[in-house]
Scaffold this motif. Structure first.
Motif, PDB file in Angstrom:
ATOM      1  N   MET A  56     -52.407  70.446  77.423  1.00  0.00           N
ATOM      2  CA  MET A  56     -51.919  71.736  77.895  1.00  0.00           C
ATOM      3  C   MET A  56     -52.671  72.872  77.230  1.00  0.00           C
ATOM      4  SD  MET A  56     -47.870  71.342  78.512  1.00  0.00           S
ATOM      5  CE  MET A  56     -47.458  71.434  76.823  1.00  0.00           C
ATOM      6  N   PHE A  74     -42.147  59.925  80.495  1.00  0.00           N
ATOM      7  CA  PHE A  74     -42.362  61.309  80.074  1.00  0.00           C
ATOM      8  C   PHE A  74     -42.657  62.160  81.306  1.00  0.00           C
ATOM      9  CE2 PHE A  74     -45.211  63.905  76.960  1.00  0.00           C
ATOM     10  CZ  PHE A  74     -44.306  64.938  77.015  1.00  0.00           C
ATOM     11  N   TRP A  75     -41.821  63.153  81.598  1.00  0.00           N
ATOM     12  CA  TRP A  75     -41.938  63.899  82.850  1.00  0.00           C
ATOM     13  C   TRP A  75     -43.034  64.953  82.817  1.00  0.00           C
ATOM     14  CZ3 TRP A  75     -41.841  63.696  87.635  1.00  0.00           C
ATOM     15  CH2 TRP A  75     -41.689  64.814  88.450  1.00  0.00           C
ATOM     16  N   ASP A  76     -43.241  65.582  81.677  1.00  0.00           N
ATOM     17  CA  ASP A  76     -44.190  66.692  81.614  1.00  0.00           C
ATOM     18  C   ASP A  76     -45.583  66.372  82.178  1.00  0.00           C
ATOM     19  OD1 ASP A  76     -42.085  67.993  80.426  1.00  0.00           O
ATOM     20  OD2 ASP A  76     -43.373  69.065  79.019  1.00  0.00           O
ATOM     21  N   LEU A 101     -45.465  66.373  85.938  1.00  0.00           N
ATOM     22  CA  LEU A 101     -45.274  67.735  86.456  1.00  0.00           C
ATOM     23  C   LEU A 101     -46.581  68.512  86.352  1.00  0.00           C
ATOM     24  CD1 LEU A 101     -43.087  69.666  87.506  1.00  0.00           C
ATOM     25  CD2 LEU A 101     -42.711  70.391  85.160  1.00  0.00           C
ATOM     26  N   PHE A 102     -47.263  68.272  85.235  1.00  0.00           N
ATOM     27  CA  PHE A 102     -48.529  68.948  85.003  1.00  0.00           C
ATOM     28  C   PHE A 102     -49.555  68.497  86.039  1.00  0.00           C
ATOM     29  CE2 PHE A 102     -52.186  70.207  82.297  1.00  0.00           C
ATOM     30  CZ  PHE A 102     -51.750  71.480  81.997  1.00  0.00           C
ATOM     31  N   GLN A 142     -36.958  64.365  91.224  1.00  0.00           N
ATOM     32  CA  GLN A 142     -38.166  65.173  91.379  1.00  0.00           C
ATOM     33  C   GLN A 142     -39.405  64.409  91.848  1.00  0.00           C
ATOM     34  OE1 GLN A 142     -38.169  68.581  88.260  1.00  0.00           O
ATOM     35  NE2 GLN A 142     -37.211  66.767  87.374  1.00  0.00           N
ATOM     36  N   GLN A 188     -38.636  75.723  86.406  1.00  0.00           N
ATOM     37  CA  GLN A 188     -38.787  74.675  85.400  1.00  0.00           C
ATOM     38  C   GLN A 188     -39.866  74.960  84.375  1.00  0.00           C
ATOM     39  OE1 GLN A 188     -39.467  70.994  87.243  1.00  0.00           O
ATOM     40  NE2 GLN A 188     -37.728  71.158  88.613  1.00  0.00           N
ATOM     41  N   ALA A 190     -41.794  76.265  81.344  1.00  0.00           N
ATOM     42  CA  ALA A 190     -41.443  76.863  80.056  1.00  0.00           C
ATOM     43  C   ALA A 190     -42.663  77.545  79.458  1.00  0.00           C
ATOM     44  CB  ALA A 190     -40.922  75.799  79.106  1.00  0.00           C
ATOM     45  N   ASN A 191     -43.818  77.063  79.823  1.00  0.00           N
ATOM     46  CA  ASN A 191     -45.063  77.604  79.290  1.00  0.00           C
ATOM     47  C   ASN A 191     -45.364  78.951  79.962  1.00  0.00           C
ATOM     48  OD1 ASN A 191     -47.817  78.150  78.902  1.00  0.00           O
ATOM     49  ND2 ASN A 191     -48.211  75.980  78.546  1.00  0.00           N
ATOM     50  N   MET A 202     -42.834  74.246  73.217  1.00  0.00           N
ATOM     51  CA  MET A 202     -44.121  74.433  73.859  1.00  0.00           C
ATOM     52  C   MET A 202     -44.250  73.629  75.140  1.00  0.00           C
ATOM     53  SD  MET A 202     -46.670  74.278  70.671  1.00  0.00           S
ATOM     54  CE  MET A 202     -46.392  75.235  69.202  1.00  0.00           C
ATOM     55  N   PHE A 203     -43.289  72.757  75.397  1.00  0.00           N
ATOM     56  CA  PHE A 203     -43.425  71.900  76.566  1.00  0.00           C
ATOM     57  C   PHE A 203     -42.676  72.475  77.748  1.00  0.00           C
ATOM     58  CE2 PHE A 203     -44.776  69.260  73.187  1.00  0.00           C
ATOM     59  CZ  PHE A 203     -45.706  68.418  73.752  1.00  0.00           C
ATOM     60  N   MET A 204     -42.934  71.895  78.894  1.00  0.00           N
ATOM     61  CA  MET A 204     -42.392  72.472  80.113  1.00  0.00           C
ATOM     62  C   MET A 204     -40.979  71.993  80.384  1.00  0.00           C
ATOM     63  SD  MET A 204     -45.610  72.247  82.674  1.00  0.00           S
ATOM     64  CE  MET A 204     -46.074  70.573  82.445  1.00  0.00           C
ATOM     65  N   ARG A 205     -40.815  70.698  80.371  1.00  0.00           N
ATOM     66  CA  ARG A 205     -39.631  70.165  80.969  1.00  0.00           C
ATOM     67  C   ARG A 205     -38.839  69.262  80.035  1.00  0.00           C
ATOM     68  NH1 ARG A 205     -36.925  69.142  85.642  1.00  0.00           N
ATOM     69  NH2 ARG A 205     -35.015  68.807  84.489  1.00  0.00           N
ATOM     70  N   ASP A 206     -39.502  68.253  79.507  1.00  0.00           N
ATOM     71  CA  ASP A 206     -38.796  67.232  78.723  1.00  0.00           C
ATOM     72  C   ASP A 206     -38.546  67.680  77.289  1.00  0.00           C
ATOM     73  OD1 ASP A 206     -38.056  65.256  80.333  1.00  0.00           O
ATOM     74  OD2 ASP A 206     -39.790  63.973  80.027  1.00  0.00           O
ATOM     75  N   LYS A 245     -36.528  65.306  75.187  1.00  0.00           N
ATOM     76  CA  LYS A 245     -37.317  64.116  74.866  1.00  0.00           C
ATOM     77  C   LYS A 245     -38.249  64.396  73.691  1.00  0.00           C
ATOM     78  CE  LYS A 245     -41.120  61.473  75.559  1.00  0.00           C
ATOM     79  NZ  LYS A 245     -42.465  61.753  75.152  1.00  0.00           N
ATOM     80  N   HIS A 286     -35.250  59.024  76.217  1.00  0.00           N
ATOM     81  CA  HIS A 286     -34.984  59.298  77.629  1.00  0.00           C
ATOM     82  C   HIS A 286     -33.538  59.016  78.001  1.00  0.00           C
ATOM     83  CE1 HIS A 286     -39.070  60.273  78.737  1.00  0.00           C
ATOM     84  NE2 HIS A 286     -39.480  59.263  78.015  1.00  0.00           N
TER      85      HIS A 286
END
Lengths: 288, 270, 259
Positions: A68, A103-105, A108-109, A140, A203, A205-206, B41-45, B48, B233
């Protein structure tokens, strides 16, 4: 006379030297990171998994963070990605999802970057299928799969089952059911894109990513607005407008709105709106 | 049994006074701040990420015991002759080994408990900061099970290190063996899975295959006790999985300790 | 000295093999002696003569290759006999971060001490002169203080047999006198004491019998009475004690056996 005077002097000198080199080091590391990001992707996933011992979660998080940071810096500096870099990114995301498959991120990325930016729709869909397999509690992956098929691949037939599957998963928003129907009914990609982007924005956050999404959303909304006005013109005149000028004359438009990406909106003969700026995601629409 | 407890308490006390816990406290504080900051710093999880860091920190903190304390458990006692003070006290060698292991168990449990509490604080702060939305899949029982199984894994590993230190007096050699055990214990399963379905073009020789299957029975399968990813999770292991792990862990620990006692009984203490 | 002996060594041999080498070093060969109840038995010998090894075999820390060792009529590895033994190792060391009180409490727990532990702790600490540092961690102790602490630890459970390895080393004259006094006191109480030392004058002062060891072999066992009037050779300085003269002569091999 203090006897420690020479030591203090040496300390000040040494500190000055190392403090001065910190920005330079940062520059060097940034360059190195670009090279490394490709190399990390080359290590076989099984090896990365094995070498993470019991810290697989943290290793995945750390790799994701690096990815990221790398992409964020590029977006921040308005730098274009070269084709190889997109491939690195894809491999890296595959790797991360191999270390921690739930791990979802990274998924999504992949959707925001690979699919929307690079047009690597097949790759994105593959990752999403993996996500769907390992995150059975999450609506999702199917939702995005459905969207990608509908919006990018123009395949409403395949999109609908995905959306229905997404809607069946507990925790899915209520509008999904309706969305599936609407997607197939109206077939308006721009409206679907807006709904989708709004969801993504919720969704994110960044800040870099959300800024980026917001701009895209704003552009799509303008296009959507223009398209609706074109439709209104058609209803009123029983034909499509030839130019924006015609629509301004008809009183539907006060002026041609500026493209947030700096390009120019163009009215295509089929009534669709096109922009000269590189708004990927719109481009495929005109590839017919 | 009374004597074993006496030794366990003595070595636990000695461990505590080595300021092990101060270090752990600082580490715990560091853990809370890092995991909260990083997860933002992460988007979603986000949940986690926070849990990943907390559980990893609990593991790392717990690993201090086998790697830094168990490794020179006997070497130190022999080198500094403190062992004579213990063994001249009507204490058999078996009691000594079990007591020392007991002391390490107490230390590990204390460290894991402190870190778990701070992990709970970190999760709470993170939830407060980033909102409940990201913590929908937070599953406290799964976390508790993961930490307990983690603890069991640490004890298995500690028992093996105790065994190594009963075989060799050199703490350097014991450290090497401990590192090797850790690496093997965590990669073995992955390698065996790889061998079961080798990618086309790769041929695994039967010798390698035999060696690896032998390793499976000799070395502890530490990776099996790692439920951190699933717990992060919000996934709970099944009941029989827990029972298998418990029997494997307890059985392996007991076997390692028995072997350690046998080796230690045969040794001359100079 | 008449009933069954407290300690008996019969033809004990021990050799050490160093790791990775085939050479073995003989530490003890054909060692035989007995120590009766209530005796003070001193072992003297040059460095590496096998004194410490003898004591460690007695306590079961080292296993003999051959011969028979009994202590209170039992084999040395029997933990129950340790209940009756107080052992002071050579250059003793205790757990650095614990106090002497912690150690004594452990001693009480490990030996099933009956009676008031606290009273006994105060008593023993007073005996060795450490009552003022009862709550200090051992790492703050000087060498002599550690020696005293270890002595307190050895004496705590009122053992029937004291095994002392170099009890006087590292002690100031006061401390040495203290050890001598303690040994005499235990002796008066009817306890058995076996110890080894370099300091011949102390050995001469307190022992009932003295064993002289060299190269893992027992050279001679004498009593102070037998030594009285031992002729001091003219080659030695005038203030040489009879034991010293006897010891040196024995090592030189000029004289052996009974004087």
């Amino acid at each position: 006379m203090n006897r420690s005077y020479p030591t203090v002097l040496a300390l000040v000198l040494a500190t000055t030297i190392y403090v001065l080199t910190i920005p330079l080091l940062g520059e060097i590391q940034r360059q190195r990171q670009v090279e490394e990001i490709g190399k990390i992707g080359e290590i076989p996933p099984a090896v990365v998994r094995a070498l993470s011992f019991e810290f697989k979660g943290v290793v995945a998080d750390f790799l994701m963070l690096r990815t990221m940071a790398f992409v964020g810096e590029r977006i921040g500096a308005n730098q274009e990605f070269i084709q190889d870099e997109w491939r690195y990114l894809h491999r890296l995301l595959t790797k991360i999802t191999e270390i921690d498959r739930r791990f979802w991120d990274p998924y999504l990325f992949a959707e925001t970057m690979l699919v929307w930016q690079a047009g690597m729709i097949e790759e994105g869909n593959q990752l999403l299928l993996k996500a769907a397999e390992h995150r059975p509690w999450d609506y999702q992956p199917y939702y995005f799969l459905g969207f990608n098929h509908f919006y990018f691949k123009k395949d409403a037939q395949r999109a609908a089952p995905y959306l229905r599957r997404a809607a069946r998963i507990p925790g899915a928003p209520d509008y999904l059911q309706g969305l599936a129907a609407r997607f197939s009914l109206y077939g308006n990609e721009t409206a679907a894109g807006i709904i989708f982007l709004e969801d993504m924005l919720r969704q994110a956050a960044n800040p870099t990513v959300s800024q980026y999404l917001a701009k895209r959303l704003q552009t799509l909304k303008i296009i959507y607005d223009l398209e609706r006005k074109v439709a209104a013109f058609k209803i009123a005149h029983d034909r499509l407008p030839q130019s924006f000028q015609e629509m301004i004359v008809a009183g539907l438009l006060s002026e041609v709105p500026p493209d947030p990406y700096g390009g120019e909106f163009i009215l295509l003969r089929n009534g669709r709106i096109y922009t000269t700026s590189e708004l990927i995601g719109v481009k495929p629409l005109d590839k017919k | 049994m009374k004597k074993i407890i006496a030794i366990a308490l003595l070595s636990f006390q000695e461990g505590l006074r080595q300021r092990v816990l101060y270090g752990i406290m600082i580490f715990a504080l560091f853990l809370i701040t890092t995991s909260v900051l990083l997860s933002g710093m992460f988007m979603r999880d986000i949940a986690k990420i926070t849990i990943d860091f907390c559980l990893a920190a609990i593991s790392a903190g717990g690993l201090l015991v086998p790697f830094f304390l168990a490794v020179n458990l006997l070497a130190r006692d022999i080198e500094r002759r403190t062992i004579f003070s213990l063994l001249s006290r009507a204490i058999s060698r078996a009691q000594y080994v079990l007591g020392k292991f007991g002391g390490l168990v107490l230390l590990t449990v204390t460290i894991v408990a402190i870190l778990s509490v701070s992990a709970a604080v970190a999760i709470w702060v993170s939830k407060l900061l980033y909102g409940d939305y990201f913590f929908q899949h937070l599953h406290i029982p799964a976390l508790l099970v993961a930490v307990s199984i983690q603890l069991l894994g640490l004890l298995v590993f500690t028992a093996v290190v105790v065994l190594w230190s009963c075989i060799s007096t050199s703490s350097f050699l014991v450290t090497l063996l401990a590192i090797a055990t850790y690496i093997i214990g965590h990669t073995m399963e992955e390698l065996i899975r790889f061998m079961a379905t080798p990618p086309p073009g790769v041929e695994v020789s039967p010798v390698v295959q035999k060696t690896l299957s032998a390793a499976l029975y000799i070395f502890p399968n530490l990776a099996a006790f790692d439920l951190k990813l699933a717990a992060a999770h919000g996934l709970m292991p099944s009941g029989h999985e827990i029972i298998f792990l418990l029997s494997y862990g307890v059985g392996y620990t007991a076997a390692a300790l028995c072997l350690a006692i046998i080796f230690f009984q045969r040794r001359d203490l100079l | 000295m008449t009933d069954s002996p407290v300690i008996s060594f019969a033809g004990v041999a021990k050799s050490f093999r160093h790791d990775f080498s085939r050479k073995s070093v003989t530490a003890l060969s054909n060692l035989s002696f007995v120590v009766g109840r209530g005796e003070v038995f001193g072992i003297i010998g040059s460095n590496g003569a096998g004194k410490s090894t003898t004591l460690k075999i007695l306590l079961g820390f080292i296993k003999a290759d051959g011969g028979a060792v009994t202590i209170f009529g039992r084999p040395p590895c029997d933990a129950s006999v340790h209940q009756r033994i107080g052992y002071l190792p050579e250059n003793p060391s205790l757990y650095e971060n614990l106090t002497i009180t912690d150690h004594l409490r452990f001693a009480a727990r490990a030996t099933n001490f009956s009676g008031s532990v606290i009273t006994r702790i105060t008593e023993v600490l007073a005996l060795v002169g450490l009552d003022h540092v009862a709550t200090l961690p051992i790492r703050r102790f000087s060498k002599g203080m550690t020696q005293r602490a270890a002595l307190a630890y050895a004496l705590f459970h009122r053992p029937d047999l004291l095994v002392l390895d170099e009890p006087m080393s590292g002690l100031d004259p006061l401390g040495r006198q203290l050890v001598v006094d303690i040994i005499r006191e235990c002796h008066a109480r009817g306890n058995t004491i076996i110890f080894c030392s370099h300091i011949l004058t102390d050995v001469e002062r307190i022992c009932d019998r003295i064993a002289i060891m060299n190269h893992g072999e027992l050279q001679a066992v004498v009593t102070p009475e037998e030594l009285r009037g031992y002729p001091i050779p003219p080659a030695m300085p005038e203030n040489t004690s009879p034991l010293e003269a006897f010891f040196l002569n024995t090592l030189k091999g000029k004289e052996g056996g009974q004087a």
